[in-house]
Design a protein around this motif. Structure first.
Motif, PDB file in Angstrom:
ATOM      1  N   VAL A  29     -16.422   0.957   2.524  1.00  0.00           N
ATOM      2  CA  VAL A  29     -17.254   2.127   2.262  1.00  0.00           C
ATOM      3  C   VAL A  29     -17.162   2.352   0.766  1.00  0.00           C
ATOM      4  O   VAL A  29     -16.082   2.504   0.220  1.00  0.00           O
ATOM      5  CB  VAL A  29     -16.758   3.367   3.031  1.00  0.00           C
ATOM      6  CG1 VAL A  29     -17.604   4.576   2.692  1.00  0.00           C
ATOM      7  CG2 VAL A  29     -16.750   3.093   4.530  1.00  0.00           C
ATOM      8  N   GLY A  30     -18.282   2.380   0.082  1.00  0.00           N
ATOM      9  CA  GLY A  30     -18.322   2.446  -1.372  1.00  0.00           C
ATOM     10  C   GLY A  30     -18.559   1.050  -1.912  1.00  0.00           C
ATOM     11  O   GLY A  30     -19.356   0.322  -1.338  1.00  0.00           O
ATOM     12  N   PRO A  31     -17.885   0.645  -2.946  1.00  0.00           N
ATOM     13  CA  PRO A  31     -16.862   1.383  -3.653  1.00  0.00           C
ATOM     14  C   PRO A  31     -17.452   2.544  -4.451  1.00  0.00           C
ATOM     15  O   PRO A  31     -18.594   2.496  -4.882  1.00  0.00           O
ATOM     16  CB  PRO A  31     -16.243   0.341  -4.580  1.00  0.00           C
ATOM     17  CG  PRO A  31     -17.266  -0.717  -4.742  1.00  0.00           C
ATOM     18  CD  PRO A  31     -18.099  -0.691  -3.520  1.00  0.00           C
ATOM     19  N   ALA A  32     -16.643   3.574  -4.610  1.00  0.00           N
ATOM     20  CA  ALA A  32     -17.034   4.752  -5.377  1.00  0.00           C
ATOM     21  C   ALA A  32     -16.290   4.720  -6.711  1.00  0.00           C
ATOM     22  O   ALA A  32     -15.071   4.636  -6.731  1.00  0.00           O
ATOM     23  CB  ALA A  32     -16.684   6.025  -4.609  1.00  0.00           C
ATOM     24  N   GLY A  33     -17.039   4.789  -7.772  1.00  0.00           N
ATOM     25  CA  GLY A  33     -16.440   4.759  -9.099  1.00  0.00           C
ATOM     26  C   GLY A  33     -16.458   6.098  -9.808  1.00  0.00           C
ATOM     27  O   GLY A  33     -15.935   6.229 -10.896  1.00  0.00           O
ATOM     28  N   ARG A  34     -17.061   7.089  -9.172  1.00  0.00           N
ATOM     29  CA  ARG A  34     -17.138   8.427  -9.757  1.00  0.00           C
ATOM     30  C   ARG A  34     -16.549   9.442  -8.783  1.00  0.00           C
ATOM     31  O   ARG A  34     -16.654   9.293  -7.571  1.00  0.00           O
ATOM     32  CB  ARG A  34     -18.578   8.802 -10.088  1.00  0.00           C
ATOM     33  CG  ARG A  34     -19.199   7.919 -11.164  1.00  0.00           C
ATOM     34  CD  ARG A  34     -20.523   8.438 -11.663  1.00  0.00           C
ATOM     35  NE  ARG A  34     -20.555   9.860 -11.919  1.00  0.00           N
ATOM     36  CZ  ARG A  34     -20.146  10.447 -13.048  1.00  0.00           C
ATOM     37  NH1 ARG A  34     -19.645   9.723 -14.004  1.00  0.00           N
ATOM     38  NH2 ARG A  34     -20.232  11.762 -13.190  1.00  0.00           N
ATOM     39  N   ARG A  35     -15.947  10.469  -9.349  1.00  0.00           N
ATOM     40  CA  ARG A  35     -15.275  11.499  -8.557  1.00  0.00           C
ATOM     41  C   ARG A  35     -16.215  12.150  -7.540  1.00  0.00           C
ATOM     42  O   ARG A  35     -15.853  12.313  -6.369  1.00  0.00           O
ATOM     43  CB  ARG A  35     -14.702  12.538  -9.521  1.00  0.00           C
ATOM     44  CG  ARG A  35     -13.834  13.561  -8.905  1.00  0.00           C
ATOM     45  CD  ARG A  35     -13.182  14.398 -10.020  1.00  0.00           C
ATOM     46  NE  ARG A  35     -12.397  15.437  -9.446  1.00  0.00           N
ATOM     47  CZ  ARG A  35     -12.814  16.687  -9.301  1.00  0.00           C
ATOM     48  NH1 ARG A  35     -14.001  17.040  -9.720  1.00  0.00           N
ATOM     49  NH2 ARG A  35     -12.033  17.581  -8.741  1.00  0.00           N
TER      50      ARG A  35
END
Length: 117
Positions: A29-35
């Protein structure tokens, strides 16, 4: 198949983590690089576990970790910060220092799977 949230702001590391999870039979899931993206995914997506870098370019991931813990989702920090203190209930979360080995990832994923049983 376990769904693992990956929160990492360094693109190459995020891609490596994503590929390793896929190789170990997980859906990333993501990846998320921002808060803000990490918080959104943490609060809304079906997730079985999360791998969180402590520090993103625009803040830390402690709020995201708190949202995940409130949902009963296990977390582990994958970070370059060996000595940074983790606040309150996050202090007990597993922490692995980058770069993590495949064995370390397997151990973390096994811990996540054990909480699902």
């Amino acid at each position: 198949m376990m769904r693992i949230l990956v929160v990492e702001d360094e693109f190459v590391l995020a891609m490596d983590l994503e590929q390793e999870r896929a190789d170990l039979g997980c859906q990333v899931v993501g990846p998320a690089g921002r808060r803000d993206h990490a918080l959104s995914l943490a609060g809304t997506e079906p997730i079985d576990g999360a791998l969180l870098d402590i520090n993103l370019n625009n803040g830390d991931t402690f709020e995201t970790a708190g949202v995940l813990q409130a949902r009963g989702i296990p977390i582990a920090f994958v970070t370059g910060y060996r000595d940074r203190a983790l606040p309150g209930p996050l202090a007990e979360a597993p922490r692995r220092i980058k770069p993590v080995t495949t064995r370390e990832l397997r151990d973390i994923l096994a811990r996540f799977a054990a909480t699902r049983s």
